[in-house]
Design a protein around this motif. Structure first.
Motif, PDB file in Angstrom:
ATOM      1  N   UNK A  55      -0.248  -3.233   1.308  1.00  0.00           N
ATOM      2  CA  UNK A  55      -1.357  -2.352   1.700  1.00  0.00           C
ATOM      3  C   UNK A  55      -1.556  -1.205   0.715  1.00  0.00           C
ATOM      4  N   UNK A  56      -0.521  -0.904  -0.084  1.00  0.00           N
ATOM      5  CA  UNK A  56      -0.637   0.168  -1.077  1.00  0.00           C
ATOM      6  C   UNK A  56      -1.753  -0.110  -2.075  1.00  0.00           C
ATOM      7  N   UNK A  69      -6.389   9.341  -6.083  1.00  0.00           N
ATOM      8  CA  UNK A  69      -6.574  10.275  -4.969  1.00  0.00           C
ATOM      9  C   UNK A  69      -6.968   9.538  -3.692  1.00  0.00           C
ATOM     10  N   UNK A  70      -7.774   8.505  -3.833  1.00  0.00           N
ATOM     11  CA  UNK A  70      -8.419   7.890  -2.682  1.00  0.00           C
ATOM     12  C   UNK A  70      -7.425   7.135  -1.802  1.00  0.00           C
ATOM     13  N   UNK A  71      -7.785   7.061  -0.532  1.00  0.00           N
ATOM     14  CA  UNK A  71      -6.926   6.392   0.422  1.00  0.00           C
ATOM     15  C   UNK A  71      -6.930   4.888   0.233  1.00  0.00           C
ATOM     16  N   UNK A  72      -5.782   4.299   0.477  1.00  0.00           N
ATOM     17  CA  UNK A  72      -5.640   2.843   0.492  1.00  0.00           C
ATOM     18  C   UNK A  72      -5.371   2.441   1.942  1.00  0.00           C
ATOM     19  N   UNK A  73      -5.253   1.133   2.177  1.00  0.00           N
ATOM     20  CA  UNK A  73      -4.884   0.681   3.517  1.00  0.00           C
ATOM     21  C   UNK A  73      -3.518   1.220   3.930  1.00  0.00           C
ATOM     22  N   UNK A  74      -2.632   1.425   2.979  1.00  0.00           N
ATOM     23  CA  UNK A  74      -1.306   1.950   3.300  1.00  0.00           C
ATOM     24  C   UNK A  74      -1.387   3.401   3.765  1.00  0.00           C
TER      25      UNK A  74
END
Length: 402
Positions: A55-56, A69-74
């Motif tokens: 998920x990273x 910076x942006x969000x990942x699924x992790x």
């Protein structure tokens, strides 16, 4: 329960919370752990799974190479877990179960976020379609290969029920409903009560998902300059918060302003959720976890007013973020990558890695072509964004190393 397994409760459970001592067990019986509750074991198995680690590098909105910076699924899953634990503690629920469900809820997501899922669902339509919630069930019960005694992670009944009912009951009061084959098979063995709601902990995890992605997507969108603060002033719910923060603090750096907006937005949503949920608990007076499952409405819920404001905020994000041309361009590329790979691997299955050629993951009643399609879908769905781009190049670029 043996004395060595009589864990000390650190939290006072409400009567309607799921008590680990009353767990309905696992599909494949196992001895209980000496120092961990069943739901702590579920959480730990999820954290150590290959699907969770991947998920990273799976897209939330922005593909991994667009910035760190942006969000990942992790990171999204971790944020959902934190919110779920906080809400659960306030309501006297089982934090460990809520956390396990929050961490597991996105394990079945494809590379490239919803664009990847849409593409995989489109090519899988002749074979039953593709849904990331159902894929999470496949990961938990079939695809993870870590234990000698069984496939999957062998989660508890309560964790599996919460994942399966992430979006509510699967069948109506009459029992009618289009239940995916793998869930129908599990229901036949485990009696998952598909016509009822999930536990309060599962409802908390599901609504924490909504809180996290609405609020943190605003953070990512502002950082990516998809829209600015002045545009956000026009957004339902968030716009009011922007105005209040400016009135309170005057000129703030953009970084502090954005974080204050996000922090307050999360707080307002959680406060509304707790107030409304306590009202529903007072009305329905559940005395056991099954009373939550058998209630005619979700017990853990936003107020009707907040539901409407959330819908309006989601509409704002669709217009200004999810359908922004920069996001659309990446989504278009992602759909082509997924579609290209699926079509080629269906025509030439000998191009699959050797270990995938040997793995069937059969479901009852599937014809051979459907088995192959589900196998290819499992393979693609498990990819990270990075691996999907590399594999696509290997399959289609003559200059790429194989």
């Amino acid at each position: 329960m043996p004395e060595s397994q009589n864990w000390t409760l650190k939290q006072q459970f409400a009567p309607y919370a799921v008590d680990f001592r009353n767990s309905r067990g696992r599909q494949f019986p196992e001895p209980e752990a000496r120092e961990r509750t069943p739901f702590q074991r579920d959480r730990d198995r999820i954290l150590h799974s290959g699907a969770f680690r991947r998920l990273e590098y799976k897209t939330q909105v922005f593909v991994y190479h667009e910035g760190d910076y942006y969000r990942t699924r992790l990171t999204h899953s971790l944020e959902v877990a934190q919110i779920a634990r906080s809400i659960s503690r306030s309501l006297g629920l089982n934090e460990d179960l809520a956390e396990a469900l929050a961490l597991a809820h996105d394990l079945g997501h494809t590379p490239f976020g919803h664009a990847g899922e849409d593409a995989l669902d489109a090519v899988m339509q002749p074979y039953g379609g593709f849904d990331h919630n159902v894929q999470t069930v496949r990961v938990l019960t079939l695809l993870e290969q870590r234990y000698a005694s069984f496939d999957g992670l062998n989660p508890t009944w309560e964790t599996l029920e919460g994942i399966i009912k992430h979006n509510g009951p699967l069948v109506g009061a009459s029992g009618a409903g289009d239940v995916p084959p793998i869930i129908a098979e599990l229901d036949g063995k485990l009696h998952l009560q598909l016509g009822g709601y999930a536990s309060a902990e599962a409802q908390v995890a599901a609504i924490s998902d909504d809180i996290a992605y609405h609020t943190h997507d605003i953070d990512d969108a502002l950082h990516a300059n998809l829209f600015g603060i002045e545009t956000l002033l026009q957004a339902p719910l968030a716009g009011e918060i922007v105005a209040k923060v400016r009135d309170t603090y005057g000129d703030l750096s953009n970084s502090k302003l954005v974080q204050e907006i996000v922090r307050r937005l999360i707080g307002i949503m959680i406060e509304d959720l707790l107030t409304e949920s306590r009202k529903r608990l007072a009305v329905h007076k559940p005395r056991a976890a099954d009373d939550i499952r058998q209630a005619p409405v979700p017990i853990i819920s936003f107020s009707p007013e907040m539901e409407e404001r959330n819908k309006a905020l989601k509409s704002f994000l669709f217009q200004n973020m999810y359908r922004h041309y920069k996001v659309n361009r990446m989504a278009s590329k992602a759909r082509r990558v997924v579609t290209d790979m699926f079509e080629l691997l269906m025509k030439e299955p000998n191009c699959l890695p050797a270990q995938w050629q040997r793995t069937g993951n059969d479901q009852p009643g599937e014809i051979e072509e459907s088995k192959q399609a589900r196998l290819v879908a499992d393979y693609i769905a498990g990819m990270t964004d990075r691996y999907a781009m590399i594999e696509h190049a290997r399959l289609f670029d003559l200059n790429a190393k194989t």
